[in-house]
Design a protein around this motif. Structure first.
Motif, PDB file in Angstrom:
ATOM      1  N   LEU A 191       0.853  -1.180   0.000  1.00 32.77           N
ATOM      2  CA  LEU A 191       0.000   0.000   0.000  1.00 32.77           C
ATOM      3  C   LEU A 191       0.894   1.237   0.000  1.00 32.77           C
ATOM      4  CD1 LEU A 191      -2.814   1.423   0.425  1.00 32.77           C
ATOM      5  CD2 LEU A 191      -2.344   1.226   2.883  1.00 32.77           C
ATOM      6  N   THR A 192       0.659   2.142  -0.927  1.00 30.17           N
ATOM      7  CA  THR A 192       1.417   3.391  -0.974  1.00 30.17           C
ATOM      8  C   THR A 192       0.554   4.529  -0.433  1.00 30.17           C
ATOM      9  OG1 THR A 192       2.650   2.662  -2.917  1.00 30.17           O
ATOM     10  CG2 THR A 192       2.663   5.014  -2.420  1.00 30.17           C
ATOM     11  N   ILE A 193       1.075   5.215   0.567  1.00 26.56           N
ATOM     12  CA  ILE A 193       0.397   6.384   1.122  1.00 26.56           C
ATOM     13  C   ILE A 193       0.970   7.618   0.446  1.00 26.56           C
ATOM     14  CG2 ILE A 193      -0.128   7.695   3.214  1.00 26.56           C
ATOM     15  CD1 ILE A 193      -1.355   4.905   3.180  1.00 26.56           C
ATOM     16  N   PHE A 194       0.115   8.348  -0.280  1.00 24.41           N
ATOM     17  CA  PHE A 194       0.561   9.538  -1.010  1.00 24.41           C
ATOM     18  C   PHE A 194       0.524  10.793  -0.144  1.00 24.41           C
ATOM     19  CE2 PHE A 194      -1.386   6.954  -4.576  1.00 24.41           C
ATOM     20  CZ  PHE A 194      -0.155   6.498  -5.060  1.00 24.41           C
ATOM     21  N   GLY A 195      -0.423  10.833   0.788  1.00 21.78           N
ATOM     22  CA  GLY A 195      -0.527  12.035   1.594  1.00 21.78           C
ATOM     23  C   GLY A 195      -1.388  11.840   2.822  1.00 21.78           C
ATOM     24  N   VAL A 196      -0.988  12.451   3.936  1.00 16.47           N
ATOM     25  CA  VAL A 196      -1.779  12.524   5.168  1.00 16.47           C
ATOM     26  C   VAL A 196      -1.739  13.984   5.586  1.00 16.47           C
ATOM     27  CG1 VAL A 196      -2.075  11.761   7.544  1.00 16.47           C
ATOM     28  CG2 VAL A 196      -1.143  10.174   5.837  1.00 16.47           C
ATOM     29  N   VAL A 230      -7.132  14.113   5.882  1.00 15.46           N
ATOM     30  CA  VAL A 230      -7.382  13.484   4.584  1.00 15.46           C
ATOM     31  C   VAL A 230      -6.239  12.519   4.278  1.00 15.46           C
ATOM     32  CG1 VAL A 230      -7.682  13.847   2.118  1.00 15.46           C
ATOM     33  CG2 VAL A 230      -8.629  15.500   3.742  1.00 15.46           C
ATOM     34  N   VAL A 231      -6.575  11.252   4.060  1.00 14.58           N
ATOM     35  CA  VAL A 231      -5.595  10.219   3.723  1.00 14.58           C
ATOM     36  C   VAL A 231      -5.773   9.837   2.262  1.00 14.58           C
ATOM     37  CG1 VAL A 231      -4.744   7.902   4.220  1.00 14.58           C
ATOM     38  CG2 VAL A 231      -5.610   9.339   6.088  1.00 14.58           C
ATOM     39  N   GLU A 232      -4.727   9.973   1.451  1.00 13.18           N
ATOM     40  CA  GLU A 232      -4.747   9.584   0.045  1.00 13.18           C
ATOM     41  C   GLU A 232      -3.769   8.438  -0.150  1.00 13.18           C
ATOM     42  OE1 GLU A 232      -5.335  13.196  -2.736  1.00 13.18           O
ATOM     43  OE2 GLU A 232      -4.121  13.972  -1.067  1.00 13.18           O
ATOM     44  N   SER A 233      -4.202   7.403  -0.838  1.00 16.39           N
ATOM     45  CA  SER A 233      -3.366   6.206  -0.992  1.00 16.39           C
ATOM     46  C   SER A 233      -3.646   5.525  -2.311  1.00 16.39           C
ATOM     47  CB  SER A 233      -3.647   5.228   0.149  1.00 16.39           C
ATOM     48  OG  SER A 233      -4.924   4.634  -0.013  1.00 16.39           O
ATOM     49  N   ALA A 246      -4.858   2.639  -2.545  1.00 13.03           N
ATOM     50  CA  ALA A 246      -6.065   1.831  -2.400  1.00 13.03           C
ATOM     51  C   ALA A 246      -7.329   2.670  -2.502  1.00 13.03           C
ATOM     52  CB  ALA A 246      -6.042   1.090  -1.069  1.00 13.03           C
ATOM     53  N   TYR A 247      -7.289   3.873  -1.954  1.00 11.18           N
ATOM     54  CA  TYR A 247      -8.451   4.753  -1.965  1.00 11.18           C
ATOM     55  C   TYR A 247      -7.982   6.159  -2.328  1.00 11.18           C
ATOM     56  CZ  TYR A 247     -10.785   0.994   0.572  1.00 11.18           C
ATOM     57  OH  TYR A 247     -11.311  -0.209   0.936  1.00 11.18           O
ATOM     58  N   ARG A 248      -8.795   6.829  -3.141  1.00 10.50           N
ATOM     59  CA  ARG A 248      -8.418   8.184  -3.525  1.00 10.50           C
ATOM     60  C   ARG A 248      -8.350   9.087  -2.308  1.00 10.50           C
ATOM     61  NH1 ARG A 248     -11.143  12.850  -5.353  1.00 10.50           N
ATOM     62  NH2 ARG A 248      -9.822  14.149  -6.729  1.00 10.50           N
ATOM     63  N   LYS A 249      -9.401   9.053  -1.479  1.00 11.23           N
ATOM     64  CA  LYS A 249      -9.408   9.858  -0.262  1.00 11.23           C
ATOM     65  C   LYS A 249     -10.201   9.143   0.835  1.00 11.23           C
ATOM     66  CE  LYS A 249      -8.984  14.573  -2.085  1.00 11.23           C
ATOM     67  NZ  LYS A 249      -9.623  15.925  -2.152  1.00 11.23           N
ATOM     68  N   ARG A 250      -9.671   9.185   2.049  1.00 16.39           N
ATOM     69  CA  ARG A 250     -10.416   8.765   3.239  1.00 16.39           C
ATOM     70  C   ARG A 250     -10.369   9.919   4.222  1.00 16.39           C
ATOM     71  NH1 ARG A 250     -10.821   3.210   4.187  1.00 16.39           N
ATOM     72  NH2 ARG A 250     -11.884   3.823   6.101  1.00 16.39           N
ATOM     73  N   ILE A 251     -11.495  10.238   4.839  1.00 17.86           N
ATOM     74  CA  ILE A 251     -11.611  11.393   5.722  1.00 17.86           C
ATOM     75  C   ILE A 251     -11.742  10.928   7.174  1.00 17.86           C
ATOM     76  CG2 ILE A 251     -12.891  13.506   6.245  1.00 17.86           C
ATOM     77  CD1 ILE A 251     -11.606  13.466   3.478  1.00 17.86           C
ATOM     78  N   VAL A 252     -10.921  11.503   8.045  1.00 21.42           N
ATOM     79  CA  VAL A 252     -10.995  11.251   9.483  1.00 21.42           C
ATOM     80  C   VAL A 252     -11.278  12.585  10.165  1.00 21.42           C
ATOM     81  CG1 VAL A 252      -9.783  10.451  11.544  1.00 21.42           C
ATOM     82  CG2 VAL A 252      -9.359   9.338   9.332  1.00 21.42           C
ATOM     83  N   ARG A 253     -12.376  12.678  10.856  1.00 20.60           N
ATOM     84  CA  ARG A 253     -12.754  13.933  11.513  1.00 20.60           C
ATOM     85  C   ARG A 253     -11.963  14.109  12.807  1.00 20.60           C
ATOM     86  NH1 ARG A 253     -18.292  14.944  14.819  1.00 20.60           N
ATOM     87  NH2 ARG A 253     -17.805  17.039  15.578  1.00 20.60           N
ATOM     88  N   ILE A 254     -11.458  15.311  13.054  1.00 23.04           N
ATOM     89  CA  ILE A 254     -10.789  15.645  14.310  1.00 23.04           C
ATOM     90  C   ILE A 254     -11.841  16.107  15.316  1.00 23.04           C
ATOM     91  CG2 ILE A 254      -9.277  17.345  15.426  1.00 23.04           C
ATOM     92  CD1 ILE A 254      -7.461  17.195  12.996  1.00 23.04           C
ATOM     93  N   VAL A 255     -11.868  15.460  16.476  1.00 25.01           N
ATOM     94  CA  VAL A 255     -12.799  15.836  17.547  1.00 25.01           C
ATOM     95  C   VAL A 255     -11.977  16.447  18.684  1.00 25.01           C
ATOM     96  CG1 VAL A 255     -14.591  15.059  19.128  1.00 25.01           C
ATOM     97  CG2 VAL A 255     -14.307  13.938  16.904  1.00 25.01           C
ATOM     98  N   PRO A 256     -12.051  17.762  18.867  1.00 24.82           N
ATOM     99  CA  PRO A 256     -11.235  18.396  19.905  1.00 24.82           C
ATOM    100  C   PRO A 256     -11.849  18.253  21.289  1.00 24.82           C
ATOM    101  CG  PRO A 256     -12.474  20.058  18.723  1.00 24.82           C
ATOM    102  CD  PRO A 256     -12.788  18.738  18.058  1.00 24.82           C
ATOM    103  N   TRP A 257     -11.122  18.745  22.270  1.00 29.08           N
ATOM    104  CA  TRP A 257     -11.498  18.672  23.674  1.00 29.08           C
ATOM    105  C   TRP A 257     -12.839  19.352  23.930  1.00 29.08           C
ATOM    106  CZ3 TRP A 257      -7.600  20.649  20.990  1.00 29.08           C
ATOM    107  CH2 TRP A 257      -7.561  22.035  20.805  1.00 29.08           C
ATOM    108  N   ASN A 258     -13.542  18.768  24.928  1.00 27.39           N
ATOM    109  CA  ASN A 258     -14.792  19.356  25.430  1.00 27.39           C
ATOM    110  C   ASN A 258     -15.915  19.427  24.418  1.00 27.39           C
ATOM    111  OD1 ASN A 258     -13.545  19.713  27.899  1.00 27.39           O
ATOM    112  ND2 ASN A 258     -12.979  21.838  27.504  1.00 27.39           N
ATOM    113  N   TRP A 259     -15.763  18.768  23.283  1.00 26.32           N
ATOM    114  CA  TRP A 259     -16.866  18.718  22.334  1.00 26.32           C
ATOM    115  C   TRP A 259     -17.754  17.528  22.681  1.00 26.32           C
ATOM    116  CZ3 TRP A 259     -16.249  19.783  16.439  1.00 26.32           C
ATOM    117  CH2 TRP A 259     -15.929  21.134  16.241  1.00 26.32           C
ATOM    118  N   PRO A 260     -19.052  17.631  22.379  1.00 24.72           N
ATOM    119  CA  PRO A 260     -19.901  16.437  22.542  1.00 24.72           C
ATOM    120  C   PRO A 260     -19.333  15.284  21.728  1.00 24.72           C
ATOM    121  CG  PRO A 260     -21.234  18.394  22.137  1.00 24.72           C
ATOM    122  CD  PRO A 260     -19.801  18.800  21.909  1.00 24.72           C
ATOM    123  N   GLY A 261     -19.248  14.137  22.360  1.00 19.74           N
ATOM    124  CA  GLY A 261     -18.688  12.974  21.677  1.00 19.74           C
ATOM    125  C   GLY A 261     -17.223  12.773  21.948  1.00 19.74           C
TER     126      GLY A 261
END
Length: 792
Positions: free
Chosen positions: A715-720, A767-770, A772-787
């Motif tokens: 698997l080649t990771i092009f960008g994070v 945003v992860v580009e590889s 295997a997948y053009r783009k995968r999105i991971v949401r950042i959840v900061p401190w004190n936020w619901p969830g």
């Protein structure tokens, strides 16, 4: 003629027990009389000298005033008339002890008080039940003293034992070492020194036991007076110092005949308590032939009790269980004591020993001390005085019935346990409620004694100078999943209460929500006592978690690992049960250690499924989120094993420590996979960040993202990259790379800012580009936020 106790410096207490029993005389001037004289005198005028240091004045009237509860008697008039002079008294009133006033020397050290209960589950405390909506309309246990302790210090609400088995769990708590390192991998291993030479694995385990350093041993080396009372259930070697030349634990019981603390070296039951019960039985009219209809004999005390319906001999007069020191289970002995006075219960005995020790240690103002008080309640046999039980039994229909009692666990080994338990009635609603009533009563009895010990600490002026730790070795199912006992990684069995208090250092009312482990308690104790130089354990201090200064700088460390390895002196093969547990955030994985194991692995989202009724690996093993989280937790386990491998010892890399089964844990776990292989997996769909910490003139917070591949090829990771609102505050440790089959990348995502930043200024994603997948999105959840608080 009174019993004369001989102090025998032997590693086994069996000869001492035999000697004590041989010394018993037929006269009524028995040891119990001595106990009554020394601890429970009802005249309020008589007192005895204790260790030439303190005086113990005893008052039944004041004891009753301190009970803090009211009971509605339902015992037969016949029983009440026989024993009404004894049944109402449990505890002595403490004597007038020199207070910690200005005339006493100042204290420049921190003492240690560790209080443990056996088989106390995490939610069998009132302040926890008050927080859980499922208990809103149910009868709650009464634990005002433990609740008070939690409010005065820090409560770790997601704490786990290292394994849900008595001796192995205690070994980790006392040493801060993994089960694999302690050598106490089963209850049988506490007697490893006495194993037959034919058990080839015995020497391997014995060598491990010799190499471990407990907090008792290192604090003894640091100049502490170390004492331990109640259930020990650890290798006898650990009573002694690291060189095995003198005792590290100076005393473990109290001789009422000599009126002084003494030492027996007992592994399980205190032989002096056994002798006292025997003397009492020999001089009481409560003989077996004198039982009320339906009563049985408590195998622990030898006195009659009234069984509840889950008792193994409910409905007949056959004596239950075995009066055998090697059998510490009696798991189907359940009921209410009808003859044994409160002051003769094991909980009262243990609590009194703790109070006596605390009084005496308090007089030694210049020498630091470490005191462990280990209650056996609420461990089986589940038998408790009616003074505690009646409140709960009369209201037992209001007790919560576990919602998982009929749920079938998707693991054949756990399911076989369920089938056996169902045959014994552990899915019967009323029977489980009665059992829980007795269990709650046993918990309340422990709480009463915890309160008296804490009150005494305060009266002595030592509360400000003492680190108090309260926990349990493991939990109890109480009918959850239709089960009784523990010995699994399910929440009710492996999650435990953990509370610490050190006034002026630990902020009152602190709650730590992240998962923590018993493995870290040892390091935390040494940290707060300022003796971290002795720390060679496998754990880490929890102090950063308490102060909110954990940075996760070097690696992800906010997760816990549990072990279930039943290799023992008899050369048993490794259990087919899940052998490892990993808890991170709201997710928990249970996995077998061998590639070829037929045991089903389990993955639960405990944040959404707190009663673990939906194994995601049985229904969604092709789901990318499930696969990503299973692989992520497995990677955390692999890294944990590598850090705790012991260098050349190779605890997790050498087959030797699995009895030469398999290729070693690290190699086996790397190849173990009971879910689908994929070209790319990502650990999270949401990445959680803690409150930033001011470090090196910046506000910082770190989180770790894992990306991997499990199919052939690369698997080649092009960008994070971090994009969106607030992305300028984030740094990425690695933005590209190449991953081969069964490999992964561990990427640190760092928040760095010159000034404080409100969480509502963060709306970024990764945003992860590889290949295997053009783009995968991971949401950042900061401190004190619901969830951002994933623990239930």
């Amino acid at each position: 003629m009174r019993i004369q106790f001989c102090i025998i410096r032997r590693r086994s207490h069996l000869p001492l027990v035999l000697l004590l029993l041989l010394c018993l005389q037929s006269k009524t001037d028995s040891l119990l009389g001595e106990l009554e004289e020394t601890l429970y005198d009802s005249n309020n005028a008589k007192s005895d000298k204790v260790s030439d240091e303190l005086t113990l004045q005893l008052s039944r009237r004041r004891a009753m005033q301190n009970m803090q509860f009211t009971r509605s008697p339902s015992r037969s008039a016949r029983t009440r008339n026989r024993f009404n002079s004894n049944i109402d008294i449990e505890t002595p009133s403490l004597s007038e002890i020199p207070s910690a006033g200005p005339s006493l020397p100042s204290i420049n050290h921190v003492n240690l008080l560790v209080i443990t209960a056996d088989q106390l589950r995490y939610d069998a405390l009132a302040f926890i039940q008050n927080r859980m909506s499922i208990y809103n309309s149910s009868l709650k246990v009464k634990t005002p003293n433990i609740d008070r302790l939690a409010s005065q210090g820090v409560h770790f609400e997601t704490a786990y034992c290292q394994t849900s088995s008595c001796a192995p769990a205690r070994a980790t708590l006392r040493s801060g070492c993994t089960i694999e390192r302690t050598g106490v991998q089963s209850n049988d291993n506490v007697r490893v020194k006495h194993s037959p030479a034919s058990f080839k694995y015995a020497q391997v385990l014995a060598d491990k036991v010799d190499a471990v350093r407990t907090y008792d041993q290192v604090l003894h080396e640091a100049g502490y007076q170390v004492e331990s009372y109640g259930k020990f259930h650890l290798p006898q070697r650990w009573y002694y110092d690291v060189n095995n030349t003198q005792r590290a634990i100076r005393y473990d019981t109290y001789s009422t005949d000599m009126k002084t603390p003494t030492f027996t070296g007992a592994i399980l039951t205190d032989p002096l308590y056994v002798a006292q019960l025997l003397a009492w039985r020999n001089n009481t009219p409560a003989k077996r032939s004198d039982h009320d209809d339906g009563q049985l004999t408590n195998p622990r005390s030898g006195f009659p009790y009234t069984p509840i319906r889950l008792d193994q001999n409910y409905g007949n007069r056959k004596p239950s269980g075995r009066d055998d020191d090697k059998d510490d289970s009696n798991s189907l002995v359940m009921g209410v004591d009808t003859f044994l006075p409160l002051n003769q219960s094991l909980a009262a005995y243990t609590g009194t020993l703790g109070l006596l020790a605390l009084q005496r240690l308090a007089a030694q103002r210049q020498q630091p001390w470490a005191l462990t008080v280990s209650f056996e309640n609420p461990h089986p046999p589940y038998v408790v005085s009616e003074a505690y039980a009646s409140y709960y039994l009369e209201r037992s229909k209001q007790i919560l019935v576990p919602p998982s009692k009929y749920q079938v666990i998707q693991n054949k080994y756990y399911a076989s346990m369920q089938r056996a338990s169902r045959l014994k009635g552990f899915t019967d609603t009323r029977a489980v409620q009665e059992w829980t009533a007795v269990y709650y009563a046993m918990v309340e009895q422990v709480d009463v004694w915890v309160g008296r010990i804490l009150d005494e600490l305060e009266a002595q002026g030592l509360a400000e100078h003492t680190l108090v730790v309260l926990t349990a070795d493991h939990g109890e199912f109480l009918g959850a999943h239709g089960l009784q006992g523990k010995s699994t990684f399910l929440e009710e069995a492996t999650r435990v209460p953990l509370i610490m208090r050190l006034p002026g250092i630990i902020t009152e009312g602190t709650v730590v929500t992240r998962p923590v482990a018993h493995l870290d308690v040892y390091s935390t104790i040494l940290d707060y006592l300022e003796h971290s130089e002795y720390d060679s354990s496998d754990g880490n201090s929890l102090r950063p978690a308490v102060t909110g200064t954990s940075l996760r700088e070097l690696y992800e460390d906010e997760f816990v690992v549990g072990e279930m390895d039943t290799q023992d002196v008899a050369d048993k093969t490794i259990s087919g049960f899940p052998n490892f547990m990993v808890r991170h955030g709201g997710w928990k994985l249970m996995i077998a250690k061998f590639v070829e194991s037929k045991s089903e692995d389990l993955l639960f989202n405990v944040a959404e499924d707190p009663f673990e009724m939906n194994n995601l690996l049985s229904k969604r093993k092709s789901d990318m989120e499930v696969i990503g989280k299973a692989e992520h937790l497995k990677c955390l386990l692999r890294e944990w094993m590598a850090r705790n491998d012991g260098g050349n010892m190779g605890y997790y890399s050498r087959p030797k420590y699995n009895g030469n089964e398999g290729q070693g844990d690290m190699a086996e776990i790397r190849r173990r996979r009971s879910w689908d292989a994929v070209d790319q997996w990502i650990s999270d769909t949401k990445l959680f960040f803690n409150q930033p910490v001011f470090s090196d003139n910046k506000w910082r917070s770190n989180a770790w993202l894992y990306i991997g591949r499990t199919t052939p090829g690369a698997l080649t990771i092009f960008g994070v990259n971090v994009v969106g609102t607030g992305s300028q505050f984030f740094e990425v440790s690695q933005t590209s790379g190449r991953i081969r089959r069964n490999g992964y990348m561990r990427i640190k995502i760092s928040f760095v800012a010159d000034d404080p930043v409100n969480s509502d200024m963060i709306g970024a994603s990764i945003v992860v580009e590889s290949s295997a997948y053009r783009k995968r999105i991971v949401r950042i959840v900061p401190w004190n936020w619901p969830g951002n608080m994933p623990n239930p």
